[in-house]
Design an enzyme around this catalytic site. Structure first.
Site, PDB file in Angstrom:
ATOM      1  N   HIS A 157       0.833  -1.218   0.000  1.00 17.82           N
ATOM      2  CA  HIS A 157       0.000   0.000   0.000  1.00 17.82           C
ATOM      3  C   HIS A 157       0.869   1.271   0.000  1.00 17.82           C
ATOM      4  O   HIS A 157       0.902   1.972  -0.981  1.00 17.82           O
ATOM      5  CB  HIS A 157      -1.026   0.037   1.143  1.00 17.82           C
ATOM      6  CG  HIS A 157      -1.854  -1.206   1.249  1.00 17.82           C
ATOM      7  ND1 HIS A 157      -2.605  -1.666   0.201  1.00 17.82           N
ATOM      8  CD2 HIS A 157      -2.015  -2.108   2.253  1.00 17.82           C
ATOM      9  CE1 HIS A 157      -3.214  -2.790   0.557  1.00 17.82           C
ATOM     10  NE2 HIS A 157      -2.876  -3.074   1.793  1.00 17.82           N
ATOM     11  N   ASP A 189      -4.963  -8.649  -3.031  1.00 16.19           N
ATOM     12  CA  ASP A 189      -5.223  -8.405  -1.617  1.00 16.19           C
ATOM     13  C   ASP A 189      -6.492  -9.071  -1.094  1.00 16.19           C
ATOM     14  O   ASP A 189      -6.487 -10.263  -0.805  1.00 16.19           O
ATOM     15  CB  ASP A 189      -5.235  -6.880  -1.405  1.00 16.19           C
ATOM     16  CG  ASP A 189      -5.199  -6.469   0.041  1.00 16.19           C
ATOM     17  OD1 ASP A 189      -5.413  -7.326   0.905  1.00 16.19           O
ATOM     18  OD2 ASP A 189      -4.956  -5.276   0.332  1.00 16.19           O
TER      19      ASP A 189
HETATM   20  C1  NGQ Z   1      -5.237  -7.642   6.488  1.00 17.96           C
HETATM   21  N1  NGQ Z   1      -5.875  -6.042   4.838  1.00 17.96           N
HETATM   22  O1  NGQ Z   1      -4.336  -7.990   7.246  1.00 17.96           O
HETATM   23  O2  NGQ Z   1      -5.970  -8.463   5.935  1.00 17.96           O
HETATM   24  C2  NGQ Z   1      -5.394  -6.173   6.173  1.00 17.96           C
HETATM   25  C3  NGQ Z   1      -6.388  -5.537   7.089  1.00 17.96           C
HETATM   26  C4  NGQ Z   1      -5.030  -4.680   9.047  1.00 17.96           C
HETATM   27  C5  NGQ Z   1      -5.695  -4.918   4.150  1.00 17.96           C
HETATM   28  N2  NGQ Z   1      -5.006  -3.982   4.710  1.00 17.96           N
HETATM   29  C6  NGQ Z   1      -6.059  -5.653   8.531  1.00 17.96           C
HETATM   30  N3  NGQ Z   1      -6.195  -4.755   2.973  1.00 17.96           N
HETATM   31  O3  NGQ Z   1      -4.321  -4.046   8.255  1.00 17.96           O
HETATM   32  O4  NGQ Z   1      -4.925  -4.590  10.256  1.00 17.96           O
HETATM   33 ZN    ZN Z   2      -3.055  -7.030   2.968  1.00 19.80          ZN
END
Ligand code: NGQ
Ligand code: ZN
Length: 452
Positions: A268, A319
């Site tokens: 990101h 993702d």
């Molecule tokens: C994740 N996903 O770990 O799946 C993350 C969200 C976080 C994205 N950032 C959870 N798209 O970052 O704490």
């Molecule tokens: Zn992720």
């Protein structure tokens, strides 16, 4: 030993016709010769491009794509309320479900032009946080799915220990993700042993984010064999929390405290100042951009023009898998910037005036680097990862060369990908994965159970 004859192919130095591509039994390209005569080679009458590496995946989230679109309790939904829903949903998935969902995801990714995948894997334990009898069970399920679908995989076991920057206790919804450092290092060892000798597979390491580990843990992981992936600066709240806890913004903190280099993929990296953008670009690290998920979660816009001007490398990932197409990620990466900047053909240069070519070649090189995979180019010594676009498909008819890539990426909804090979082995024929039916039926059963 498979040999292909591509009517047209994108090689490292440009377009070529009648290209013989020889791949050895282990899946490595041994010879690339334009202007060849067919002989015994398998003819690919379309336009052959390198398969695209997908640099960021949480496979289990494929099962919740489309199921989280609802106004949240705080009036408006947000990344953080989505995350609560994701935690609750993940509690329903056991090893069997995870493998079935991952296999279906990989089938879809292959059909849409991705030939390898970096799996950022953190769903480690049983729902109450107890390790499975084999603590590597869930990680091995990712590999089992990849063996069935035929996709190349770089497995990234994730270190997750805390619930905020730095050392905030984890929340109950995060129990399944947690390790201490020793347990984590044992998991990495088990994963390395499981992929040893398989040229389709690799293992890296992944501290989940600055929110999930300590500086001491980061220092240990930074000394391990790469690739090293980490989520960073996806949401303004992470930036604010990092500033409050450390006095530095997340990317600024990483640059000041760790030896960030070309082994790293920063996933990101949405919210960066100009100084962070140029500083990070200069390290040779890859920015892991996931446009459809970043749009879905309301993350914001990556500073793409400044990144490219500073020589920054990027790749694409799907993702949370609200999208599963290489074409769609590349399209939104460019069109998102157009909406933001009220401009066109943003991802271009004097040398590469077509955005399709610039986007594809960027994602191939950055993706291969982030996966630690010799791939992303049709050249000797690279994996035999090939995607054949049907040149006579209505969305491509009449086009060739760089304008054909533009037509593929920027027009149409149908899928003009006809065949896909990974390590020289055919996995998609006539637009369909060779195991689409049986993997799809198993997935449908799992989904009926999960959503019942
Ligand atoms: C994740 N996903 O770990 O799946 C993350 C969200 C976080 C994205 N950032 C959870 N798209 O970052 O704490
Ligand atoms: Zn992720």
């Amino acid at each position: 030993m498979p040999e292909f004859l591509a009517h047209a192919a994108l090689l490292p130095d440009g377009w070529a016709s009648d290209v013989l591509i020889a791949v050895d039994a282990a899946g490595w390209i041994t010879e690339v010769r334009p202007g060849a005569s067919p002989g015994m080679a398998t003819r690919l009458p379309g336009v052959v491009i390198p398969g695209v590496p997908n640099l960021h995946s949480h496979a289990f989230q494929r099962a919740m794509a489309g199921a989280t679109e609802r106004r949240g309790p705080e009036g408006q939904d947000s990344f953080w309320s989505w995350r609560e829903v994701m935690y609750r949903f993940s509690a329903r998935l056991g090893p069997e479900e995870v493998e079935a969902v991952a296999a279906q995801l990989q089938v879809e990714l292959l059909e849409w032009g991705f030939t390898s995948l970096a799996e950022f894997h953190y769903l480690h334990h049983a729902p109450d946080g107890t390790p499975y009898a084999d603590p590597a069970e869930m990680a091995l399920r990712q590999l089992a799915a990849a063996r069935r679908s035929g996709i190349g995989i770089t497995l990234l076991p994730v270190l997750y220990r805390h619930g905020g920057i730095f050392g905030v206790p984890p929340a109950p919804g995060q129990r399944r993700f947690l390790h201490d450092l020793d347990g984590y290092l044992r998991l990495v060892e088990a994963c390395r042993a499981a992929v040893a000798g398989d040229p389709q597979m690799a293992v890296g390491v992944a501290p989940h984010s600055l929110r999930a580990v300590t500086p001491e843990m980061l220092a240990v992981l930074a000394g391990m064999a790469g690739p090293i992936h980490i989520h960073v600066a996806e949401q303004p709240r992470e930036v604010a929390e990092c500033l409050a806890a450390t006095g530095a913004r997340p990317v600024e903190w990483l640059l000041a405290n760790l030896p960030i280099d070309a082994r790293w993929c920063l996933v990101h990296a949405t919210h960066m100042t100009v100084a962070e953008t140029t500083g990070l670009a200069a390290t040779g690290a890859v920015a892991g951009l996931c446009p459809t998920t970043e749009a879905s979660l309301g993350d914001g816009f990556f500073p793409l023009p400044a990144w490219l001007a500073a020589g920054g490398r990027f790749g694409i990932g799907t993702d949370s898998h609200v999208g599963t197409s290489a074409r769609d990620e590349l399209r939104l990466l460019e069109t998102g910037q157009r909406l933001l900047l009220q401009s066109r053909a943003v991802t271009t240069s004097d040398a590469v005036p077509h955005p399709g070519r610039r986007l594809l070649e960027g994602a191939l090189a950055g993706g291969a680097q982030a996966l630690g995979r010799r791939a992303g180019a049709i050249a000797p010594g690279m994996r035999g990862d090939l995607v054949e676009l049907a040149g006579d498909h209505p969305s491509l008819a009449g086009h060739s060369g760089d304008t054909l890539l533009d037509a593929w990426i920027f027009s149409g909804q149908a899928n003009p990908i006809r065949s896909v090979f990974v390590g020289g082995r055919q996995v998609v024929a006539a637009g369909r994965h060779v195991m689409a039916r049986e993997i799809g039926e198993e997935f449908a059963q799992v989904m009926r159970r999960l959503l019942a």
